[in-house]
Design an enzyme around this catalytic site. Structure first.
Site, PDB file in Angstrom:
ATOM      1  N   LYS A 240       0.843  -1.205   0.000  1.00 21.05           N
ATOM      2  CA  LYS A 240       0.000   0.000   0.000  1.00 21.05           C
ATOM      3  C   LYS A 240       0.874   1.250   0.000  1.00 21.05           C
ATOM      4  O   LYS A 240       2.070   1.181   0.338  1.00 21.05           O
ATOM      5  CB  LYS A 240      -0.920  -0.022   1.224  1.00 21.05           C
ATOM      6  CG  LYS A 240      -0.190   0.055   2.556  1.00 21.05           C
ATOM      7  CD  LYS A 240      -1.129  -0.314   3.711  1.00 21.05           C
ATOM      8  CE  LYS A 240      -0.422  -0.235   5.055  1.00 21.05           C
ATOM      9  NZ  LYS A 240      -1.243  -0.778   6.147  1.00 21.05           N
TER      10      LYS A 240
ATOM     11  N   ARG B 174     -11.158  -0.080  14.347  1.00 26.12           N
ATOM     12  CA  ARG B 174     -10.964   0.732  13.145  1.00 26.12           C
ATOM     13  C   ARG B 174     -11.955   0.270  12.081  1.00 26.12           C
ATOM     14  O   ARG B 174     -12.819   1.035  11.680  1.00 26.12           O
ATOM     15  CB  ARG B 174      -9.505   0.598  12.658  1.00 26.12           C
ATOM     16  CG  ARG B 174      -9.209   1.407  11.425  1.00 26.12           C
ATOM     17  CD  ARG B 174      -7.723   1.436  11.084  1.00 26.12           C
ATOM     18  NE  ARG B 174      -7.205   0.157  10.580  1.00 26.12           N
ATOM     19  CZ  ARG B 174      -5.961  -0.007  10.137  1.00 26.12           C
ATOM     20  NH1 ARG B 174      -5.109   1.016  10.140  1.00 26.12           N
ATOM     21  NH2 ARG B 174      -5.553  -1.176   9.695  1.00 26.12           N
TER      22      ARG B 174
ATOM     23  N   HIS C 197      -6.595  -7.210  12.734  1.00 29.98           N
ATOM     24  CA  HIS C 197      -5.370  -6.404  12.768  1.00 29.98           C
ATOM     25  C   HIS C 197      -5.121  -5.994  14.210  1.00 29.98           C
ATOM     26  O   HIS C 197      -6.056  -5.618  14.918  1.00 29.98           O
ATOM     27  CB  HIS C 197      -5.557  -5.172  11.869  1.00 29.98           C
ATOM     28  CG  HIS C 197      -4.289  -4.416  11.593  1.00 29.98           C
ATOM     29  ND1 HIS C 197      -3.107  -5.025  11.238  1.00 29.98           N
ATOM     30  CD2 HIS C 197      -4.022  -3.087  11.606  1.00 29.98           C
ATOM     31  CE1 HIS C 197      -2.175  -4.099  11.045  1.00 29.98           C
ATOM     32  NE2 HIS C 197      -2.703  -2.923  11.269  1.00 29.98           N
TER      33      HIS C 197
ATOM     34  N   ARG D  30       1.136 -10.898   7.141  1.00 28.14           N
ATOM     35  CA  ARG D  30       1.141  -9.679   6.307  1.00 28.14           C
ATOM     36  C   ARG D  30       2.366  -8.854   6.663  1.00 28.14           C
ATOM     37  O   ARG D  30       2.411  -8.218   7.715  1.00 28.14           O
ATOM     38  CB  ARG D  30      -0.143  -8.870   6.569  1.00 28.14           C
ATOM     39  CG  ARG D  30      -1.422  -9.664   6.343  1.00 28.14           C
ATOM     40  CD  ARG D  30      -2.652  -8.778   6.407  1.00 28.14           C
ATOM     41  NE  ARG D  30      -2.818  -8.084   7.651  1.00 28.14           N
ATOM     42  CZ  ARG D  30      -3.524  -8.520   8.692  1.00 28.14           C
ATOM     43  NH1 ARG D  30      -4.171  -9.676   8.620  1.00 28.14           N
ATOM     44  NH2 ARG D  30      -3.609  -7.810   9.794  1.00 28.14           N
TER      45      ARG D  30
ATOM     46  N   TYR E  54      15.658  31.180   5.151  1.00 29.25           N
ATOM     47  CA  TYR E  54      14.546  31.985   5.660  1.00 29.25           C
ATOM     48  C   TYR E  54      14.705  32.249   7.151  1.00 29.25           C
ATOM     49  O   TYR E  54      14.925  31.316   7.923  1.00 29.25           O
ATOM     50  CB  TYR E  54      13.219  31.254   5.437  1.00 29.25           C
ATOM     51  CG  TYR E  54      12.783  31.193   3.997  1.00 29.25           C
ATOM     52  CD1 TYR E  54      12.530  32.353   3.274  1.00 29.25           C
ATOM     53  CD2 TYR E  54      12.613  29.969   3.374  1.00 29.25           C
ATOM     54  CE1 TYR E  54      12.119  32.283   1.955  1.00 29.25           C
ATOM     55  CE2 TYR E  54      12.200  29.886   2.051  1.00 29.25           C
ATOM     56  CZ  TYR E  54      11.959  31.051   1.351  1.00 29.25           C
ATOM     57  OH  TYR E  54      11.552  30.971   0.045  1.00 29.25           O
TER      58      TYR E  54
ATOM     59  N   CYS F 159      13.970  24.582   3.199  1.00 29.15           N
ATOM     60  CA  CYS F 159      13.022  25.295   2.336  1.00 29.15           C
ATOM     61  C   CYS F 159      12.131  24.295   1.609  1.00 29.15           C
ATOM     62  O   CYS F 159      12.287  23.086   1.756  1.00 29.15           O
ATOM     63  CB  CYS F 159      13.774  26.137   1.303  1.00 29.15           C
ATOM     64  SG  CYS F 159      15.066  27.169   1.973  1.00 29.15           S
TER      65      CYS F 159
ATOM     66  N   ASP G 157      12.050  23.543  -1.567  1.00 29.74           N
ATOM     67  CA  ASP G 157      12.723  22.785  -2.630  1.00 29.74           C
ATOM     68  C   ASP G 157      14.214  22.616  -2.411  1.00 29.74           C
ATOM     69  O   ASP G 157      14.888  21.983  -3.219  1.00 29.74           O
ATOM     70  CB  ASP G 157      12.528  23.501  -3.969  1.00 29.74           C
ATOM     71  CG  ASP G 157      11.119  24.006  -4.139  1.00 29.74           C
ATOM     72  OD1 ASP G 157      10.205  23.164  -4.052  1.00 29.74           O
ATOM     73  OD2 ASP G 157      10.933  25.225  -4.310  1.00 29.74           O
TER      74      ASP G 157
HETATM   75  C1  PLP Z   1      -0.562  -1.646   6.941  1.00 24.35           C
HETATM   76  C2  PLP Z   1      -1.106  -2.937   7.400  1.00 24.35           C
HETATM   77  C3  PLP Z   1      -0.245  -4.033   7.622  1.00 24.35           C
HETATM   78  C4  PLP Z   1       1.248  -3.926   7.577  1.00 24.35           C
HETATM   79  O1  PLP Z   1       1.724  -3.405   8.799  1.00 24.35           O
HETATM   80  P1  PLP Z   1       3.269  -3.408   9.155  1.00 24.35           P
HETATM   81  O2  PLP Z   1       3.329  -2.903  10.548  1.00 24.35           O
HETATM   82  O3  PLP Z   1       3.916  -2.470   8.193  1.00 24.35           O
HETATM   83  O4  PLP Z   1       3.751  -4.787   8.990  1.00 24.35           O
HETATM   84  C5  PLP Z   1      -0.826  -5.250   7.929  1.00 24.35           C
HETATM   85  N1  PLP Z   1      -2.172  -5.374   8.020  1.00 24.35           N
HETATM   86  C6  PLP Z   1      -3.014  -4.343   7.846  1.00 24.35           C
HETATM   87  C7  PLP Z   1      -4.478  -4.549   7.984  1.00 24.35           C
HETATM   88  C8  PLP Z   1      -2.502  -3.081   7.546  1.00 24.35           C
HETATM   89  O5  PLP Z   1      -3.343  -2.048   7.385  1.00 24.35           O
END
Ligand code: PLP
Length: 423
Positions: free
Chosen positions: A82, A180, A209, A265, A309, A356, A358
């Site tokens: 992602k 969430r 999660h 994951r 700046y 800055c 850029d």
């Molecule tokens: C982003 C995400 C992950 C990955 O998390 P990490 O801490 O980068 O391993 C796994 N599962 C879900 C649902 C996420 O949103």
């Protein structure tokens, strides 16, 4: 002659001919000079602006192998790509991950999934959230699996799939305490009974999660894990096949063997960062991303001359200041101003003045010293904003600490105004 679509004060014109843009400079009174668009396109991006991001794909391969050795051969590995693979470039990272033993991909949005499919990636892709129901035709057309937790979405998705003779594969998101997204852990069976009548719905997996897999205290983690196990057991007892059972993010994959189930994951570990200090002794990770620039300006400053700046930095004398074309529009956060170093010729040098939009400046002490070699950087010399050179290193971890954030945000912050180069 094509249609004039733009120009620089009448001196140069930009013409559209047969669908391609052509740039024609008209020298005083003489014939027009046109530039070949193909030749123009051959000038590499890092030779147009001296700032770029390098991504070490071998580091990503190494990190995936480390995860594999922790979780064993039988589990599937899902690569979380992602947010453009945490800023590393989704397509290249996804292909590298799939060639290094990953089986599955996850993204956060429909368009992130489409980008992977348009790059001819065939692996299963899931979205880690339930997208708007209006995107359902895209999910079906590009074969991207949503996470589902509302009955309305499930039914609409199933009906759309059924009407074109397709299945509607999905992963069921379970809320076990992070609060969430997801179906409440005690309502998983009743949810499935509500939607399961639809023959097209195809449950490919169930997941949750963790909110605290990276915390030193594991109380809330254990609570979530138990709720998840109970929800999966209840599904099985009610006759539902949960498909792939998965819950571990990076931290849980490395720390908790009891949380591995069918698939893990991996996100941040794949990019080479530890989600918490506890994983440091368990896996060896190599950061894949580094940020580079070349010096665009150098000057000797008299004592008390200011820089940038606000002129907040004042020269102490005997210093040379150098400018690099990287600023907060590139993700070099302004809150780092005056608190970070860059690396040039193997030495750590203080960034000075406000960063800055850029550009940013750093100083070189020209006095000789017993403890370091005297260096005298010039325009065109390479500078490392994040990364390693010789014994000097600036990590995302250090930048995150100074900016009071996490490595995830630092990496994702290095914007796409800087091209990605893969090494
Ligand atoms: C982003 C995400 C992950 C990955 O998390 P990490 O801490 O980068 O391993 C796994 N599962 C879900 C649902 C996420 O949103």
């Amino acid at each position: 002659m094509g249609e004039v679509v733009g120009g620089f004060g009448g001196y140069a014109t930009r013409r559209k001919q047969e669908g391609v843009f052509q740039y024609t400079m008209v020298a005083d009174g003489s014939q027009g000079v046109s530039f070949d668009p193909e030749k123009l396109a051959q000038i590499p991006e890092k030779d147009r602006r001296w700032a770029w991001v390098e991504v070490d794909l071998n580091a990503i391969r190494h990190n995936i192998a480390q995860v594999r050795s922790r979780v064993g051969q039988s589990r599937r590995l899902l690569a979380v790509v992602k947010a453009d693979a945490y800023g590393h470039g989704a397509v290249r990272v996804a292909k590298t991950a799939l060639n290094s033993g990953a089986d599955y991909l996850a993204v956060a949005t429909v368009d992130e999934g489409i980008e992977l499919r348009e790059a001819l990636i065939n692996a299963p892709i899931m979205i880690l959230a339930e997208p708007p129901a209006s995107s359902i035709p895209l999910l079906l057309a590009y074969k991207i699996m949503p996470s589902i937790y509302t009955a309305e979405f499930a039914i609409q998705y199933a009906e759309a799939a059924d009407s074109c003779g397709l299945k509607a594969p999905y992963h069921l998101a379970v809320n076990t305490g992070m609060n969430r997204i997801g179906v409440h852990h005690s309502e998983v069976v009743s949810f499935l009974k509500q939607v399961d009548f639809h023959r097209a719905l195809d449950l490919k997996g169930v997941f949750t999660h963790f909110a605290t897999a990276d915390s030193s205290d594991d109380l809330d983690f254990r609570l979530q894990l138990n709720r998840f196990k109970e929800a999966v057991a209840a599904m099985r007892a009610a006759g539902f096949d949960p498909g792939l059972v998965h819950c571990a993010n990076s931290a849980a994959s490395i720390r908790y063997p009891e949380a591995l189930f069918d698939m893990v994951r991996m996100g941040i570990v794949m990019y080479g960062y530890h989600p918490c200090p506890e994983t440091m002794a368990l896996v060896d990770l190599r950061p894949a991303m580094s940020v580079h620039a070349r010096i665009t300006d150098v000057r000797m400053l008299r004592m008390s001359e200011g820089v940038g700046y606000g002129l907040h930095y004042r020269s102490r004398g005997s210093v040379k200041t150098c400018t690099i074309p990287v600023g907060y529009a590139d993700g070099y956060m302004r809150c780092l101003s005056g608190k970070v170093d860059v690396i040039c010729k193997g030495q750590l040098l203080h960034q000075v003045g406000n960063i800055c939009m850029d550009q940013a400046m750093f100083e070189v002490d020209l006095r000789t010293s017993a403890t370091r070699e005297r260096i005298d950087p010039q325009i065109g010399d390479e500078v490392i904003v994040m990364g390693r050179q010789g014994n000097a290193e600036i990590t995302a971890t250090e930048l995150a600490r100074i900016a009071d954030t996490i490595e995830y945000e630092v990496c994702i912050g290095f914007s796409h105004r800087m091209p990605r180069y893969y090494v």
